[in-house]
Design a protein around this motif. Structure first.
Motif, mmCIF file in Angstrom:
data_model
loop_
_atom_site.group_PDB
_atom_site.id
_atom_site.type_symbol
_atom_site.label_atom_id
_atom_site.label_comp_id
_atom_site.label_asym_id
_atom_site.label_seq_id
_atom_site.Cartn_x
_atom_site.Cartn_y
_atom_site.Cartn_z
ATOM 1 N N PRO A 111 53.905 -30.680 18.380
ATOM 2 C CA PRO A 111 53.654 -30.002 19.660
ATOM 3 C C PRO A 111 54.136 -30.853 20.846
ATOM 4 O O PRO A 111 54.039 -32.066 20.812
ATOM 5 N N LEU A 112 54.648 -30.157 21.900
ATOM 6 C CA LEU A 112 55.016 -30.818 23.151
ATOM 7 C C LEU A 112 53.873 -30.642 24.157
ATOM 8 O O LEU A 112 53.270 -29.575 24.245
ATOM 9 N N THR A 113 53.625 -31.691 24.926
ATOM 10 C CA THR A 113 52.625 -31.589 26.009
ATOM 11 C C THR A 113 53.333 -31.825 27.353
ATOM 12 O O THR A 113 54.371 -32.474 27.415
ATOM 13 N N TYR A 114 52.736 -31.252 28.422
ATOM 14 C CA TYR A 114 53.342 -31.282 29.748
ATOM 15 C C TYR A 114 52.338 -31.806 30.760
ATOM 16 O O TYR A 114 51.156 -31.471 30.691
ATOM 17 N N GLN A 115 52.812 -32.612 31.691
ATOM 18 C CA GLN A 115 51.985 -33.052 32.825
ATOM 19 C C GLN A 115 52.843 -33.017 34.089
ATOM 20 O O GLN A 115 53.761 -33.816 34.266
ATOM 21 N N TRP A 116 52.523 -32.062 34.999
ATOM 22 C CA TRP A 116 53.256 -31.947 36.267
ATOM 23 C C TRP A 116 52.714 -32.950 37.275
ATOM 24 O O TRP A 116 51.518 -33.268 37.272
ATOM 25 N N GLN A 117 53.614 -33.431 38.110
ATOM 26 C CA GLN A 117 53.253 -34.407 39.135
ATOM 27 C C GLN A 117 53.771 -33.939 40.497
ATOM 28 O O GLN A 117 54.840 -33.336 40.597
ATOM 29 N N LYS A 118 52.996 -34.208 41.539
ATOM 30 C CA LYS A 118 53.394 -33.923 42.924
ATOM 31 C C LYS A 118 53.487 -35.259 43.650
ATOM 32 O O LYS A 118 52.498 -35.994 43.729
ATOM 33 N N ASN A 119 54.680 -35.546 44.141
ATOM 34 C CA ASN A 119 54.919 -36.818 44.827
ATOM 35 C C ASN A 119 54.479 -38.011 43.970
ATOM 36 O O ASN A 119 53.916 -38.979 44.456
ATOM 37 N N GLY A 120 54.691 -37.888 42.625
ATOM 38 C CA GLY A 120 54.402 -38.972 41.699
ATOM 39 C C GLY A 120 52.994 -39.019 41.179
ATOM 40 O O GLY A 120 52.692 -39.833 40.299
ATOM 41 N N ALA A 121 52.095 -38.143 41.658
ATOM 42 C CA ALA A 121 50.699 -38.154 41.207
ATOM 43 C C ALA A 121 50.443 -36.940 40.325
ATOM 44 O O ALA A 121 50.908 -35.827 40.621
ATOM 45 N N ASN A 122 49.701 -37.157 39.225
ATOM 46 C CA ASN A 122 49.391 -36.072 38.305
ATOM 47 C C ASN A 122 48.637 -34.954 39.021
ATOM 48 O O ASN A 122 47.779 -35.194 39.874
ATOM 49 N N ILE A 123 48.983 -33.710 38.659
ATOM 50 C CA ILE A 123 48.293 -32.531 39.189
ATOM 51 C C ILE A 123 47.293 -32.081 38.141
ATOM 52 O O ILE A 123 47.675 -31.741 37.005
ATOM 53 N N THR A 124 46.023 -32.080 38.481
ATOM 54 C CA THR A 124 44.980 -31.702 37.530
ATOM 55 C C THR A 124 45.208 -30.283 37.017
ATOM 56 O O THR A 124 45.434 -29.357 37.800
ATOM 57 N N GLY A 125 45.195 -30.138 35.675
ATOM 58 C CA GLY A 125 45.310 -28.815 35.066
ATOM 59 C C GLY A 125 46.717 -28.291 34.960
ATOM 60 O O GLY A 125 46.921 -27.206 34.408
ATOM 61 N N ALA A 126 47.714 -29.019 35.484
ATOM 62 C CA ALA A 126 49.100 -28.552 35.445
ATOM 63 C C ALA A 126 49.744 -29.057 34.162
ATOM 64 O O ALA A 126 50.447 -30.072 34.151
ATOM 65 N N SER A 127 49.482 -28.377 33.030
ATOM 66 C CA SER A 127 49.838 -28.915 31.716
ATOM 67 C C SER A 127 50.594 -27.907 30.860
ATOM 68 O O SER A 127 50.489 -27.932 29.641
ATOM 69 N N SER A 128 51.331 -27.002 31.503
ATOM 70 C CA SER A 128 52.187 -26.082 30.748
ATOM 71 C C SER A 128 53.628 -26.269 31.199
ATOM 72 O O SER A 128 53.923 -27.103 32.056
#
Length: 416
Positions: A111-128
């Motif tokens: 499985p692949l997992t995803y973590q989105w970041q805004k200006n280098g900081a992780n966005i909570t719950g942004a994992s698709s």
């Protein structure tokens, strides 16, 4: 599958690439892994287990109850693949209050997992594989978004995508309305509008409510006009993404072709006394508007631009001056005849230089009285008898009727 005990030797394995590990009876799972439970069932001869080994040439993994051994294929399972990003997230442009969506496409062992970041900081719950922002504000313009894709073999980080947030659009408002126009048949007319609001602004001019093809700028110039265009109403609709505004109507007046001026009443000559003013006037026809320019002895008089002209107080030097007027319009001009100004010297009051003399007559005779006077002409005379004006006695001399004794002592005077 039932198994038989393996013989203590496995020379066949070296020839075929099949690995045989001799152990006390155990169970095998389908991937060639040992189970810890004892193998139930009867024991078989080693020859039967050797026959099973031959079958293992065609079966990747096999085990039989009673055969104390492990049989597995000669190759190991493939290694997992690290993530690789095949479609990067794209830059997004939105208007304040809208949301923006970023997405990524990646390959690699699941499985692949995803973590989105805004200006280098992780966005909570942004994992698709995609991320949609909350409603945006202008302060977020310029923010960058990337995503880290992971699996058991490693990670891959996408390129950064930039978010541009434009201010909310402002509907158009018209700050300068188009003005009505007056032209002559054959001329063109230009209408213009000034509007504000979020750009780009679009324009559509209308004539009598119908859109004019190609009239899509902030100004519009008609084709050469005809008399049928007289009274036409022109409006413009200004639009943008936030709405539209319609201008006031501007009226087009189309006059008949201009007729050059013609003078119907010429200015008349004037006679005045020094210190008086003189007024000259003209009457002209032709297409309006008509303009006027009065001239004195051929030189334009400053400010003398109406159909009549009144001089300043005259002096003796103005005597004999010539006054003309040039009448003009869009079709041409006409010059009047010259009018002459006569300026007389200032009037001198009468003075009597020779008084009337007393007269002696006999009853029945007439008597004549005379006076000599100077002063500005014309002079007028009124004779009086005993202070009463004598009817008709209005010349410089007066002759009585035939006298009577009652006339004796009468007093005669004259007012000049």
């Amino acid at each position: 599958m039932a198994v038989v005990p393996l013989a203590p030797t496995a020379t066949l394995a070296r020839k075929t690439g099949i690995k045989v590990e001799m152990e006390s009876a155990k169970l095998l799972n389908g991937r060639g892994q040992l189970f810890s439970e004892p193998a139930p069932g009867p024991s078989f001869s080693s020859s039967l287990c050797q026959i099973f080994l031959l079958l293992a040439l065609f079966v990747p993994v096999a085990a039989m109850t009673g055969c104390a051994g492990l049989v597995s294929g000669g190759s190991n399972p493939p290694s997992p693949l690290t993530p690789a990003i095949t479609a990067q997230p794209a830059n997004q442009t939105v208007t304040a209050g809208q949301a923006a969506t970023f997405s990524v496409t990646a390959t690699g062992t699941a499985p692949l997992t995803y973590q989105w970041q805004k200006n280098g900081a992780n966005i909570t719950g942004a994992s698709s594989s995609s991320y949609t922002t909350p409603v945006t504000m202008t302060s977020e313009s310029g923010s960058t978004f990337d995503v880290v894709v992971s699996n058991t073999a490693g990670t891959a980080t996408s390129n950064a995508a930039t978010l541009t947030v434009n201010a909310a659009a402002v509907a158009p408002s018209i700050t300068t309305q188009p003005a009505s126009q007056v032209v002559t048949v054959g001329q063109t007319a230009t209408f213009a509008v000034v509007a504000s609001g979020t750009t780009p602004l679009t324009y559509q001019w209308r004539k009598n409510g119908t859109a004019i093809s190609g009239a899509t700028s902030s100004s519009y110039t008609t084709a050469a006009t005809t008399s049928s265009d007289n009274g036409a109403q022109f409006t413009v609709v200004v639009s943008n993404v936030a709405g539209s505004a319609t201008s006031n109507a501007a009226t087009l007046t189309v006059n008949a072709a201009a007729v050059a001026p013609s003078i119907t009443t010429q200015p008349a000559s004037q006679a005045v006394t020094v210190g008086q003013t003189a007024t000259f006037a003209v009457v002209a026809g032709g297409a309006t508007p008509l303009t006027y320019q009065w001239r004195k002895n051929g030189t334009a008089i400053s400010g003398a631009t109406s159909s009549s002209y009144t001089t300043a107080a005259t002096t003796s030097s103005d005597n004999g001056a010539q006054f003309t007027v040039v009448v003009s319009n869009s079709a041409g001009s006409a010059t009047s005849n010259a009018a002459t100004l006569t300026v007389n010297a200032a009037a001198v009051a009468p003075s009597i230089t020779t008084q009337p003399a007393s007269q002696v007559v006999t009853v029945g005779q007439t008597a004549t009285f005379a006076v000599v006077a100077g002063g500005t002409t014309p002079l007028t005379y009124q004779w009086r008898k005993n202070g009463t004006a004598i009817s008709g006695a209005t010349s410089s001399s007066y002759t009585t009727a035939a006298t009577t004794s009652s006339d004796n002592g009468a007093q005669f005077t004259v007012v000049v």
